[in-house]
Write a protein that holds these residues in place. Structure first.
Motif, PDB file in Angstrom:
ATOM      1  N   GLY A   1       0.801  -1.219   0.000  1.00 51.14           N
ATOM      2  CA  GLY A   1       0.000   0.000   0.000  1.00 51.14           C
ATOM      3  C   GLY A   1       0.831   1.264   0.000  1.00 51.14           C
ATOM      4  N   LEU A   2       2.105   1.160  -0.400  1.00 54.42           N
ATOM      5  CA  LEU A   2       2.986   2.322  -0.467  1.00 54.42           C
ATOM      6  C   LEU A   2       3.088   2.804  -1.912  1.00 54.42           C
ATOM      7  CD1 LEU A   2       5.892   1.057   1.841  1.00 54.42           C
ATOM      8  CD2 LEU A   2       3.860   2.387   2.490  1.00 54.42           C
ATOM      9  N   ASP A   3       3.477   4.044  -2.106  1.00 56.46           N
ATOM     10  CA  ASP A   3       3.637   4.600  -3.446  1.00 56.46           C
ATOM     11  C   ASP A   3       4.860   3.964  -4.108  1.00 56.46           C
ATOM     12  OD1 ASP A   3       4.545   6.333  -5.626  1.00 56.46           O
ATOM     13  OD2 ASP A   3       3.077   7.778  -4.892  1.00 56.46           O
ATOM     14  N   PRO A   4       4.672   3.190  -5.178  1.00 58.54           N
ATOM     15  CA  PRO A   4       5.797   2.480  -5.799  1.00 58.54           C
ATOM     16  C   PRO A   4       6.911   3.394  -6.275  1.00 58.54           C
ATOM     17  CG  PRO A   4       3.715   1.589  -6.578  1.00 58.54           C
ATOM     18  CD  PRO A   4       3.388   2.843  -5.813  1.00 58.54           C
ATOM     19  N   LYS A   5       6.556   4.523  -6.900  1.00 64.24           N
ATOM     20  CA  LYS A   5       7.576   5.420  -7.444  1.00 64.24           C
ATOM     21  C   LYS A   5       8.378   6.081  -6.326  1.00 64.24           C
ATOM     22  CE  LYS A   5       5.218   6.519 -11.785  1.00 64.24           C
ATOM     23  NZ  LYS A   5       4.654   7.619 -12.641  1.00 64.24           N
ATOM     24  N   VAL A   6       7.688   6.518  -5.283  1.00 62.65           N
ATOM     25  CA  VAL A   6       8.377   7.178  -4.173  1.00 62.65           C
ATOM     26  C   VAL A   6       9.322   6.208  -3.478  1.00 62.65           C
ATOM     27  CG1 VAL A   6       8.089   8.284  -1.922  1.00 62.65           C
ATOM     28  CG2 VAL A   6       6.546   8.857  -3.807  1.00 62.65           C
ATOM     29  N   LEU A   7       8.852   4.993  -3.204  1.00 61.42           N
ATOM     30  CA  LEU A   7       9.706   4.022  -2.516  1.00 61.42           C
ATOM     31  C   LEU A   7      10.893   3.621  -3.390  1.00 61.42           C
ATOM     32  CD1 LEU A   7      10.201   2.350  -0.008  1.00 61.42           C
ATOM     33  CD2 LEU A   7       8.844   0.516  -1.022  1.00 61.42           C
ATOM     34  N   ALA A   8      10.680   3.451  -4.687  1.00 60.93           N
ATOM     35  CA  ALA A   8      11.780   3.090  -5.576  1.00 60.93           C
ATOM     36  C   ALA A   8      12.854   4.176  -5.566  1.00 60.93           C
ATOM     37  CB  ALA A   8      11.255   2.871  -6.999  1.00 60.93           C
ATOM     38  N   LYS A   9      12.436   5.445  -5.539  1.00 58.70           N
ATOM     39  CA  LYS A   9      13.387   6.551  -5.486  1.00 58.70           C
ATOM     40  C   LYS A   9      14.128   6.558  -4.163  1.00 58.70           C
ATOM     41  CE  LYS A   9      15.305  10.512  -6.577  1.00 58.70           C
ATOM     42  NZ  LYS A   9      16.503  10.541  -7.475  1.00 58.70           N
ATOM     43  N   THR A  10      13.418   6.284  -3.059  1.00 65.60           N
ATOM     44  CA  THR A  10      14.051   6.229  -1.737  1.00 65.60           C
ATOM     45  C   THR A  10      15.127   5.150  -1.702  1.00 65.60           C
ATOM     46  OG1 THR A  10      12.061   7.013  -0.598  1.00 65.60           O
ATOM     47  CG2 THR A  10      13.660   5.790   0.715  1.00 65.60           C
ATOM     48  N   VAL A  11      14.810   3.972  -2.240  1.00 57.69           N
ATOM     49  CA  VAL A  11      15.776   2.867  -2.247  1.00 57.69           C
ATOM     50  C   VAL A  11      16.960   3.195  -3.149  1.00 57.69           C
ATOM     51  CG1 VAL A  11      16.117   0.447  -2.879  1.00 57.69           C
ATOM     52  CG2 VAL A  11      14.019   1.148  -1.702  1.00 57.69           C
ATOM     53  N   GLU A  12      16.691   3.796  -4.294  1.00 55.75           N
ATOM     54  CA  GLU A  12      17.773   4.163  -5.220  1.00 55.75           C
ATOM     55  C   GLU A  12      18.740   5.151  -4.578  1.00 55.75           C
ATOM     56  OE1 GLU A  12      18.397   6.276  -9.640  1.00 55.75           O
ATOM     57  OE2 GLU A  12      16.377   6.049  -8.772  1.00 55.75           O
ATOM     58  N   ASP A  13      18.211   6.187  -3.942  1.00 53.76           N
ATOM     59  CA  ASP A  13      19.070   7.192  -3.301  1.00 53.76           C
ATOM     60  C   ASP A  13      19.875   6.572  -2.163  1.00 53.76           C
ATOM     61  OD1 ASP A  13      18.053   9.056  -5.030  1.00 53.76           O
ATOM     62  OD2 ASP A  13      16.665   9.955  -3.569  1.00 53.76           O
ATOM     63  N   TYR A  14      19.241   5.701  -1.407  1.00 50.74           N
ATOM     64  CA  TYR A  14      19.923   5.029  -0.298  1.00 50.74           C
ATOM     65  C   TYR A  14      21.061   4.147  -0.822  1.00 50.74           C
ATOM     66  CZ  TYR A  14      20.632   1.324   3.170  1.00 50.74           C
ATOM     67  OH  TYR A  14      21.184   0.397   4.011  1.00 50.74           O
ATOM     68  N   ASN A  15      20.767   3.326  -1.823  1.00 55.37           N
ATOM     69  CA  ASN A  15      21.801   2.444  -2.380  1.00 55.37           C
ATOM     70  C   ASN A  15      22.971   3.238  -2.950  1.00 55.37           C
ATOM     71  OD1 ASN A  15      20.641  -0.040  -1.753  1.00 55.37           O
ATOM     72  ND2 ASN A  15      19.509  -0.173  -3.688  1.00 55.37           N
ATOM     73  N   ASP A  16      22.691   4.351  -3.611  1.00 53.61           N
ATOM     74  CA  ASP A  16      23.763   5.190  -4.160  1.00 53.61           C
ATOM     75  C   ASP A  16      24.660   5.705  -3.041  1.00 53.61           C
ATOM     76  OD1 ASP A  16      22.830   4.832  -6.712  1.00 53.61           O
ATOM     77  OD2 ASP A  16      21.775   6.769  -6.827  1.00 53.61           O
ATOM     78  N   ALA A  17      24.054   6.089  -1.918  1.00 57.83           N
ATOM     79  CA  ALA A  17      24.835   6.603  -0.785  1.00 57.83           C
ATOM     80  C   ALA A  17      25.690   5.505  -0.169  1.00 57.83           C
ATOM     81  CB  ALA A  17      23.897   7.198   0.261  1.00 57.83           C
ATOM     82  N   VAL A  18      25.139   4.296  -0.089  1.00 55.12           N
ATOM     83  CA  VAL A  18      25.910   3.171   0.466  1.00 55.12           C
ATOM     84  C   VAL A  18      27.094   2.863  -0.434  1.00 55.12           C
ATOM     85  CG1 VAL A  18      25.854   0.712   1.022  1.00 55.12           C
ATOM     86  CG2 VAL A  18      23.924   2.173   1.669  1.00 55.12           C
ATOM     87  N   LYS A  19      26.887   2.810  -1.727  1.00 58.47           N
ATOM     88  CA  LYS A  19      27.952   2.462  -2.669  1.00 58.47           C
ATOM     89  C   LYS A  19      29.048   3.524  -2.714  1.00 58.47           C
ATOM     90  CE  LYS A  19      24.950  -0.258  -5.702  1.00 58.47           C
ATOM     91  NZ  LYS A  19      24.259  -0.338  -7.032  1.00 58.47           N
ATOM     92  N   SER A  20      28.679   4.779  -2.510  1.00 60.49           N
ATOM     93  CA  SER A  20      29.667   5.860  -2.552  1.00 60.49           C
ATOM     94  C   SER A  20      30.268   6.159  -1.184  1.00 60.49           C
ATOM     95  CB  SER A  20      29.025   7.127  -3.122  1.00 60.49           C
ATOM     96  OG  SER A  20      27.976   7.582  -2.271  1.00 60.49           O
ATOM     97  N   GLY A  21      29.811   5.424  -0.146  1.00 57.67           N
ATOM     98  CA  GLY A  21      30.326   5.651   1.207  1.00 57.67           C
ATOM     99  C   GLY A  21      29.880   6.969   1.797  1.00 57.67           C
TER     100      GLY A  21
END
Length: 495
Positions: free
Chosen positions: A375-395
């Motif tokens: 029941g969450l907004d798919p586009k918003v959550l996908a963007k949240t996960v993408e930004d988080y993963n980018d931050a993890v990969k770049s330290g």
């Protein structure tokens, strides 16, 4: 063991502990009508760990205790506890080769967890007597422990888990102590609710209780006072709202539903010095079924109903739970995990908890698919996960808003994906009447109130902000023994 089975077990155990009229399973009218005819040395209110230990130790010392329980069976937080107690260089640790701890280290850890706001002498009391408690519980009461594992700080190898047929360990502890009390002939009255503390009209010392049963109101008196072992006020919505605020009031209960604040309400006429009533312990829970995602909350991305991060997943599960209650309008959050994090061994019990209680876990082969199921907004959550993963990969997780302080934040990228709903839940409150090292309640001028004792979470002064896992049962037991020994000395004229 299911909650229903646990209740049936304690109902059966209680019936088995009767043995004679006036004990468990029946409600006896108060025999004593005046303090002069008191037949009990001590009245103990609440049949949890602290109350049972106090009653058993009192009987062992030749005293005549009366144990009162408002429910048909022990129903406080003890039976919901995992069952850890803490000890230092015990015989159990020596057998496993882990007896390498010190009182000083344990004391320092206790004070650190309480932000240095615990009363030092009360902390020392627990630290200096915890081992004696554990050895006594085993040798005299028949409680068995499993130890040897090194758990996360600050439990370390101090952790001693109660073992037996009943799960969790707190239930086994209560059953074992209940049976020991029965064997000693301790009188236990269930379905007996204390509604007032009584005192000598001339001397002012607490010397009895007014109780309510199915037969009405009656009075019971004791020679040396009353011990409140009733827990805190975690299930009292009025007191939670008053002392903790709306965030706490939104929290479902993680343990007993009958912890009603007798420690505050019953003692109020005696003007005790009440401390730390704004302090409490909480944790994650799926309220409708009681599922516990204890470790999942530190192994994924935590989002609100908008699909956005709002808290630091590197915090303790306590602080994350507080954030959920305070920062979301309805106290709901969602952990987003991937298959890699799902398979972490430490999370096995958490996933089983959700499965066993039929709590929902939403899945999908893509983030969008899992989001839609939850029941969450798919586009918003996908963007949240993408930004988080980018931050993890770049330290650069420190640049996220809010930051993620995990030393090694997990990537969320391997399908399938899992979304776990949870709330911040109320475990126990830490505040109450301040006590001294004999568990005597202090008044507002720091003088002991004669005949009034508090132990366990009914007392204030020992815990603040958080606690070392296992310390609550340990402190309840230590001060339960302390009261019995204090009354014994008083009866012998040594005080």
């Amino acid at each position: 063991m299911t909650l229903a089975n646990r209740r049936e077990f304690f109902r059966t155990a209680a019936a088995g502990a009767v043995g004679a009229a006036g004990m468990l399973g029946g409600v006896a009218a108060a025999e004593a009508r005046s303090p002069k005819s008191a037949k009990y040395d001590l009245i103990i209110v609440g049949a949890g760990c602290g109350g049972l230990v106090c009653a058993i130790r009192a009987a062992e010392l030749g005293l005549k205790p009366l144990l009162l329980e408002k429910m048909p069976m022990p129903a406080g937080n003890t039976i919901y506890a995992a069952g850890f107690l803490l000890g230092l260089n015990t015989s159990f640790q020596k057998a496993k080769g882990t007896a390498n701890d010190t009182n000083e280290a344990f004391f320092n850890d206790m004070m650190k967890v309480s932000q240095q706001k615990a009363v030092p002498v009360l902390t020392h009391k627990v630290v200096d007597n915890c081992t004696r408690l554990l050895e006594w519980l085993h040798s005299y009461c028949g409680v068995n422990f499993n130890t040897g594992a090194k758990l996360v700080w600050p439990m370390l190898t101090r952790a001693h888990l109660v073992t037996g047929e009943v799960k969790p360990g707190g239930g086994q502890l209560a059953m074992t102590l209940l049976n020991k009390a029965k064997s000693l002939g301790v009188e236990v009255r269930t379905n007996t609710k204390v509604v007032e503390l009584l005192s000598d009209p001339k001397k002012g010392n607490v010397n009895g209780v007014r109780v309510k049963t199915k037969d009405g109101l009656s009075e019971v008196y004791s020679k040396f006072g009353v011990v409140l072992a009733t827990g805190g006020y975690s299930a009292n919505q009025q007191l939670v709202t008053q002392y903790i605020g709306s965030a706490g009031a939104k929290m479902p209960i993680r343990g007993s539903r009958i912890i009603a604040g007798e420690n505050v309400v019953l003692t109020a006429p005696f003007l005790p010095k009440v401390v730390n009533v704004d302090q409490y312990h909480c944790g994650p829970i799926y309220g409708p079924t009681g599922a516990n995602p204890l470790n999942i909350v530190n192994n994924g991305i935590c989002v609100n109903k908008e699909g956005k991060r709002f808290t630091d997943e590197g915090q303790t599960y306590v602080q994350m739970s507080r954030d959920v209650a305070a920062k979301t309008p309805d106290n709901w959050a969602f952990m987003v995990c991937d298959q890699t994090t799902h398979d972490i061994p430490i999370l096995k019990n958490d996933w089983e908890s959700y499965s066993r209680t039929k709590a929902p876990v939403y899945t999908g082969n893509t983030i969008e698919e899992a989001a839609k199921a939850a029941g969450l907004d798919p586009k918003v959550l996908a963007k949240t996960v993408e930004d988080y993963n980018d931050a993890v990969k770049s330290g650069e997780t420190s640049k996220l808003s809010p930051v993620n302080t995990l030393p090694k934040a997990p990537l969320i990228e391997k399908a399938p994906f899992y979304i776990v709903p949870f709330q911040g839940g109320m475990t126990a409150t830490f505040g109450g009447p301040l006590i001294n090292t004999e568990a005597q309640v202090l008044d507002t001028e720091n003088h002991p109130i004669d005949g009034l004792f508090c132990i366990g979470n009914a007392a204030g002064g020992l815990f603040y902000d958080n606690y070392v896992g296992g310390a609550q049962l340990t402190s309840a037991g230590v001060f339960g023994m302390t009261v019995a020994e204090h009354v014994k000395a008083q009866k012998e004229g040594k005080l």
